[in-house]
Motif scaffolding. Structure first.
Motif, PDB file in Angstrom:
ATOM      1  N   VAL A   5       0.855  -1.182   0.000  1.00  0.00           N
ATOM      2  CA  VAL A   5       0.000   0.000   0.000  1.00  0.00           C
ATOM      3  C   VAL A   5       0.893   1.235   0.000  1.00  0.00           C
ATOM      4  O   VAL A   5       1.779   1.378   0.852  1.00  0.00           O
ATOM      5  CB  VAL A   5      -0.929   0.033   1.235  1.00  0.00           C
ATOM      6  CG1 VAL A   5      -1.785   1.303   1.223  1.00  0.00           C
ATOM      7  CG2 VAL A   5      -1.813  -1.209   1.282  1.00  0.00           C
ATOM      8  N   THR A   6       0.667   2.117  -0.959  1.00  0.00           N
ATOM      9  CA  THR A   6       1.402   3.379  -1.056  1.00  0.00           C
ATOM     10  C   THR A   6       0.588   4.480  -0.399  1.00  0.00           C
ATOM     11  O   THR A   6      -0.599   4.632  -0.674  1.00  0.00           O
ATOM     12  CB  THR A   6       1.656   3.736  -2.527  1.00  0.00           C
ATOM     13  OG1 THR A   6       2.347   2.661  -3.169  1.00  0.00           O
ATOM     14  CG2 THR A   6       2.490   5.007  -2.645  1.00  0.00           C
ATOM     15  N   ILE A   7       1.221   5.265   0.471  1.00  0.00           N
ATOM     16  CA  ILE A   7       0.543   6.341   1.195  1.00  0.00           C
ATOM     17  C   ILE A   7       1.248   7.658   0.905  1.00  0.00           C
ATOM     18  O   ILE A   7       2.449   7.796   1.147  1.00  0.00           O
ATOM     19  CB  ILE A   7       0.562   6.080   2.716  1.00  0.00           C
ATOM     20  CG1 ILE A   7      -0.009   4.702   3.041  1.00  0.00           C
ATOM     21  CG2 ILE A   7      -0.199   7.170   3.453  1.00  0.00           C
ATOM     22  CD1 ILE A   7       0.174   4.303   4.488  1.00  0.00           C
ATOM     23  N   CYS A   9       2.196  11.360   1.772  1.00  0.00           N
ATOM     24  CA  CYS A   9       2.372  12.105   3.011  1.00  0.00           C
ATOM     25  C   CYS A   9       2.990  13.477   2.712  1.00  0.00           C
ATOM     26  O   CYS A   9       3.649  13.654   1.674  1.00  0.00           O
ATOM     27  CB  CYS A   9       3.302  11.357   3.963  1.00  0.00           C
ATOM     28  SG  CYS A   9       2.741   9.731   4.487  1.00  0.00           S
ATOM     29  N   TYR A  16       5.141   3.530   2.772  1.00  0.00           N
ATOM     30  CA  TYR A  16       4.618   2.265   2.259  1.00  0.00           C
ATOM     31  C   TYR A  16       4.286   1.333   3.409  1.00  0.00           C
ATOM     32  O   TYR A  16       5.035   1.236   4.393  1.00  0.00           O
ATOM     33  CB  TYR A  16       5.643   1.587   1.346  1.00  0.00           C
ATOM     34  CG  TYR A  16       6.017   2.405   0.139  1.00  0.00           C
ATOM     35  CD1 TYR A  16       5.269   2.328  -1.040  1.00  0.00           C
ATOM     36  CD2 TYR A  16       7.106   3.263   0.171  1.00  0.00           C
ATOM     37  CE1 TYR A  16       5.600   3.088  -2.146  1.00  0.00           C
ATOM     38  CE2 TYR A  16       7.446   4.035  -0.935  1.00  0.00           C
ATOM     39  CZ  TYR A  16       6.689   3.936  -2.088  1.00  0.00           C
ATOM     40  OH  TYR A  16       7.018   4.698  -3.191  1.00  0.00           O
ATOM     41  N   PRO A  34      -1.956  10.324   7.935  1.00  0.00           N
ATOM     42  CA  PRO A  34      -2.393   9.459   6.833  1.00  0.00           C
ATOM     43  C   PRO A  34      -2.005   8.002   7.013  1.00  0.00           C
ATOM     44  O   PRO A  34      -2.719   7.105   6.557  1.00  0.00           O
ATOM     45  CB  PRO A  34      -1.721  10.074   5.595  1.00  0.00           C
ATOM     46  CG  PRO A  34      -0.591  10.879   6.120  1.00  0.00           C
ATOM     47  CD  PRO A  34      -1.015  11.362   7.466  1.00  0.00           C
ATOM     48  N   ILE A  35      -0.897   7.748   7.689  1.00  0.00           N
ATOM     49  CA  ILE A  35      -0.456   6.370   7.924  1.00  0.00           C
ATOM     50  C   ILE A  35      -1.391   5.692   8.918  1.00  0.00           C
ATOM     51  O   ILE A  35      -1.865   4.575   8.690  1.00  0.00           O
ATOM     52  CB  ILE A  35       1.000   6.360   8.414  1.00  0.00           C
ATOM     53  CG1 ILE A  35       1.920   6.853   7.292  1.00  0.00           C
ATOM     54  CG2 ILE A  35       1.398   4.967   8.890  1.00  0.00           C
ATOM     55  CD1 ILE A  35       3.337   7.172   7.757  1.00  0.00           C
ATOM     56  N   GLU A  38      -4.750   4.951   7.326  1.00  0.00           N
ATOM     57  CA  GLU A  38      -4.725   3.800   6.423  1.00  0.00           C
ATOM     58  C   GLU A  38      -4.738   2.501   7.214  1.00  0.00           C
ATOM     59  O   GLU A  38      -5.440   1.544   6.847  1.00  0.00           O
ATOM     60  CB  GLU A  38      -3.488   3.867   5.536  1.00  0.00           C
ATOM     61  CG  GLU A  38      -3.479   2.885   4.386  1.00  0.00           C
ATOM     62  CD  GLU A  38      -4.534   3.189   3.339  1.00  0.00           C
ATOM     63  OE1 GLU A  38      -5.230   2.229   2.918  1.00  0.00           O
ATOM     64  OE2 GLU A  38      -4.674   4.350   2.938  1.00  0.00           O
ATOM     65  N   ALA A  41      -8.291   2.023   8.516  1.00  0.00           N
ATOM     66  CA  ALA A  41      -9.232   1.677   7.455  1.00  0.00           C
ATOM     67  C   ALA A  41      -9.118   0.216   7.054  1.00  0.00           C
ATOM     68  O   ALA A  41     -10.113  -0.424   6.679  1.00  0.00           O
ATOM     69  CB  ALA A  41      -9.007   2.578   6.244  1.00  0.00           C
ATOM     70  N   ARG A  42      -7.917  -0.340   7.141  1.00  0.00           N
ATOM     71  CA  ARG A  42      -7.694  -1.723   6.724  1.00  0.00           C
ATOM     72  C   ARG A  42      -7.771  -2.704   7.896  1.00  0.00           C
ATOM     73  O   ARG A  42      -7.690  -3.923   7.688  1.00  0.00           O
ATOM     74  CB  ARG A  42      -6.334  -1.843   6.028  1.00  0.00           C
ATOM     75  CG  ARG A  42      -6.307  -1.096   4.707  1.00  0.00           C
ATOM     76  CD  ARG A  42      -4.938  -1.102   4.041  1.00  0.00           C
ATOM     77  NE  ARG A  42      -4.995  -0.410   2.767  1.00  0.00           N
ATOM     78  CZ  ARG A  42      -5.307  -0.967   1.607  1.00  0.00           C
ATOM     79  NH1 ARG A  42      -5.583  -2.273   1.556  1.00  0.00           N
ATOM     80  NH2 ARG A  42      -5.339  -0.264   0.489  1.00  0.00           N
TER      81      ARG A  42
END
Length: 249
Positions: A5-7, A9, A16, A34-35, A38, A41-42
């Motif tokens: 997964v690419t994030i 920032c 990643y 944002p990390i 993510e 969310a997952r």
């Protein structure tokens, strides 16, 4: 197979997540929000943070992320004094268990002298941060052109299908420079067109993509057009790096 997964920032950084083998790992920590979003969310819990080098835009979120997740921190033992406190100190050429496979530490000085990359051969991933970048390479803040050329050559020896996960979205500037020195390169033009049209991301990209389009990996092929036929590859690279530093396109 590990999931990547690419994030995005900050303004142009990438972080990643790699998820596999019952483990989730973060590569570099530019920005916590944002990390952590993510991960939530997952539904993933973070086990480990790998650090590539000491610059603030790659490590500054480590304390907040560790406080929120309890993740342990891994980085280069040879640069530990400039990194957050390490729970696991690794050295170039060392391998260790990560996401159900063996990850290898690759020494890639140039951008900084303590910069390392992490290669996951089974997953076909290499995390290069500010050494080999999409369509470019990092500035030489601490190392020499010879060091960076050796680092790029070390990475270029990996299998062509390896996915290169670099540290920043510098694609517009890197692409413009690449066109200025390699404008007849059809693969380069196609890559830039595909990225602009949204058909593919600029990063991550395969190593083979970089071999065909990244002027810094193509230093030997560009020697003649730079008036450097017969020069050593490292000298051609050094010229390209100076040209990029001065480029205002």
């Amino acid at each position: 197979m590990a999931e990547l997964v690419t994030i995005r920032c900050l303004s142009d950084n990438y972080a990643y997540l790699v998820h596999g083998g019952g483990q989730t790992v973060l590569i570099d920590a530019p920005e916590a929000a944002p990390i952590l979003a993510e991960l939530k969310a997952r539904g993933w819990s973070l086990d480990e943070i790998l650090l590539t080098h000491h610059h603030a835009d790659h490590i500054q979120a480590v304390p907040e992320i560790v406080a929120a997740t309890g993740a342990r921190v891994t980085g280069n033992a040879e640069d530990a004094a400039r990194l957050p406190r390490l729970d696991r100190a690794v050295r170039p050429d060392e391998s260790f268990d990560l996401c159900g496979e063996q990850a290898t530490v690759i020494d890639v000085p140039g951008h900084t002298v303590g910069h390392v990359a992490y290669h996951l051969p089974q997953a076909g991933l290499v995390f290069t941060a500010d050494s080999l970048m999409a369509l470019g390479c990092g500035r030489l803040f601490e190392g020499t052109p010879a060091q960076m050329w050796n680092s790029l050559s070390r990475l270029n020896a990996l299998p062509g299908e390896t996915v290169v996960c670099s540290g920043h979205d510098y694609c517009a500037g890197n692409g413009a420079f690449a066109l200025s020195v390699d404008g007849d390169n059809g693969d380069l033009r196609q890559r830039l067109e595909d990225t602009k049209a949204g058909r593919r991301p600029c990063s991550p990209a395969t190593l083979e993509d970089e071999r065909r389009t990244n002027p810094f990996l193509r230093a030997p092929q560009l020697a003649a057009s730079l008036g450097m036929k017969g020069a050593r590859d490292a000298e051609v690279f050094a010229r390209l790096r100076r040209m990029k530093d001065e480029f205002r396109g």
